[in-house]
Design a protein around this motif. Sequence first.
Motif, PDB file in Angstrom:
ATOM      1  N   ASP A  88      16.305  49.815  23.175  1.00  0.00           N
ATOM      2  CA  ASP A  88      16.695  49.236  21.889  1.00  0.00           C
ATOM      3  C   ASP A  88      15.571  48.454  21.229  1.00  0.00           C
ATOM      4  N   ASP A  89      14.599  47.987  22.027  1.00  0.00           N
ATOM      5  CA  ASP A  89      13.513  47.212  21.425  1.00  0.00           C
ATOM      6  C   ASP A  89      12.450  48.104  20.780  1.00  0.00           C
ATOM      7  N   VAL A  90      12.587  49.426  20.916  1.00  0.00           N
ATOM      8  CA  VAL A  90      11.682  50.353  20.231  1.00  0.00           C
ATOM      9  C   VAL A  90      12.245  50.592  18.838  1.00  0.00           C
ATOM     10  N   THR A  91      11.539  50.129  17.833  1.00  0.00           N
ATOM     11  CA  THR A  91      12.041  50.203  16.459  1.00  0.00           C
ATOM     12  C   THR A  91      11.354  51.257  15.612  1.00  0.00           C
ATOM     13  N   GLU A  92      10.303  51.881  16.144  1.00  0.00           N
ATOM     14  CA  GLU A  92       9.526  52.849  15.366  1.00  0.00           C
ATOM     15  C   GLU A  92       8.845  53.804  16.323  1.00  0.00           C
ATOM     16  N   LEU A  93       8.793  55.066  15.947  1.00  0.00           N
ATOM     17  CA  LEU A  93       8.118  56.058  16.770  1.00  0.00           C
ATOM     18  C   LEU A  93       7.474  57.086  15.859  1.00  0.00           C
ATOM     19  N   ASP A 228      15.524  50.871  12.022  1.00  0.00           N
ATOM     20  CA  ASP A 228      16.195  50.030  11.037  1.00  0.00           C
ATOM     21  C   ASP A 228      16.011  50.590   9.628  1.00  0.00           C
ATOM     22  N   ASN A 229      17.092  50.552   8.857  1.00  0.00           N
ATOM     23  CA  ASN A 229      17.024  51.010   7.476  1.00  0.00           C
ATOM     24  C   ASN A 229      16.005  50.238   6.664  1.00  0.00           C
ATOM     25  N   LYS A 230      15.930  48.938   6.885  1.00  0.00           N
ATOM     26  CA  LYS A 230      15.043  48.097   6.070  1.00  0.00           C
ATOM     27  C   LYS A 230      13.579  48.483   6.270  1.00  0.00           C
ATOM     28  N   ASP A 231      13.208  48.900   7.482  1.00  0.00           N
ATOM     29  CA  ASP A 231      11.825  49.321   7.719  1.00  0.00           C
ATOM     30  C   ASP A 231      11.520  50.618   6.977  1.00  0.00           C
ATOM     31  N   LEU A 232      12.477  51.534   6.980  1.00  0.00           N
ATOM     32  CA  LEU A 232      12.301  52.777   6.234  1.00  0.00           C
ATOM     33  C   LEU A 232      12.204  52.507   4.742  1.00  0.00           C
ATOM     34  N   MET A 233      13.055  51.627   4.234  1.00  0.00           N
ATOM     35  CA  MET A 233      13.144  51.403   2.792  1.00  0.00           C
ATOM     36  C   MET A 233      11.983  50.582   2.239  1.00  0.00           C
TER      37      MET A 233
END
Length: 321
Positions: A88-93, A228-233
């Motif tokens: 869960d601590d992986v937020t980006e790949l 997370d949506n916010k990182d994408l947006m």
Amino acid sequence: MKKKLLSLLLAIAIIFSLSTIAFAYEDEEFEPIFYCSAEEIAANNNRLPDRFIESLKYAPYNSAIHFAPDGSASLEVPENSSLTFLDDDVTELSIPSSQDDNMDLEIPQAISDDRIEITDVSYYPYRAVVQIVAIYADGTTLLSSGVLMGPKGVLTTAHTVYSSKRGKAQYVEIFPGGFNSDYDKLTSSDLHISTSWLFDETDDSDYAVITLASDQNLGYFGMTWYRDNKDLMEHEVYRLSFLDDDKLWQTATAEISYANSTLFSYKLKRQPGESGAPVLSATTSRVLGMHLGGGTESSIAQRVTKSILDFIVTYARDGKV
């Protein structure tokens, strides 16, 4: 009890990265099948039999239907399915492009539907955007866009190459840089389609990888998944796609206006022929999604998911990130 046994078998199959699942779900009313011969498909007007489609309700969510060169179809779990069990601590790949994402592109800066025509497709990244021709048994021909995502594979929308009405496309032709480029068309061999899309044909699982008969050396794009949506947006995006005029066009940048776990919308109009086109970050030029459709003022994209990353690494890159 029987359903618990099924769940256990599915878990074992994923953990050991089985390439093909073959098991029976004993039930008095229904027994799933996960293999279909070419003869069965041909006898059903190139469509998967209803019994096969119904069986997909028992398949892992990240699995694929593999259409082999001999015309048969079978259920597979991507070999790299461990990507779907990230902590869960992986937020980006991210997976890199062939050029380490060092691209100096001319991108229109207005947030509108302004476009520029790409008149020279002889260099990367433009030659890594492909025009796809899918020819069906009933004579229907569909034109769409796609993107080279590895030495061996093209990412596009599932509805480009299979429909419940027409079945699987009999022939798929792939043109790097479009019809008008000087490159030879690429030959497809295998096809992998999301089982979720085949089961219910919803937008949130509308993706497929076309595996090439031989490696290509034209280059390929990178890709990024965000939890997370916010990182994408935080990204503005743009699109590279072919229209009905068979020319490659690059849009202006646009904001992402909405995102959920599988889709996002962005403020660009759509045009015919753009299904499957890469939706790219204006910052990194990595693929963040795949164009599905939209309306007069905005478009919808299939968001990069961990399952799509599995597809790309397994079927387009021979298991190599």
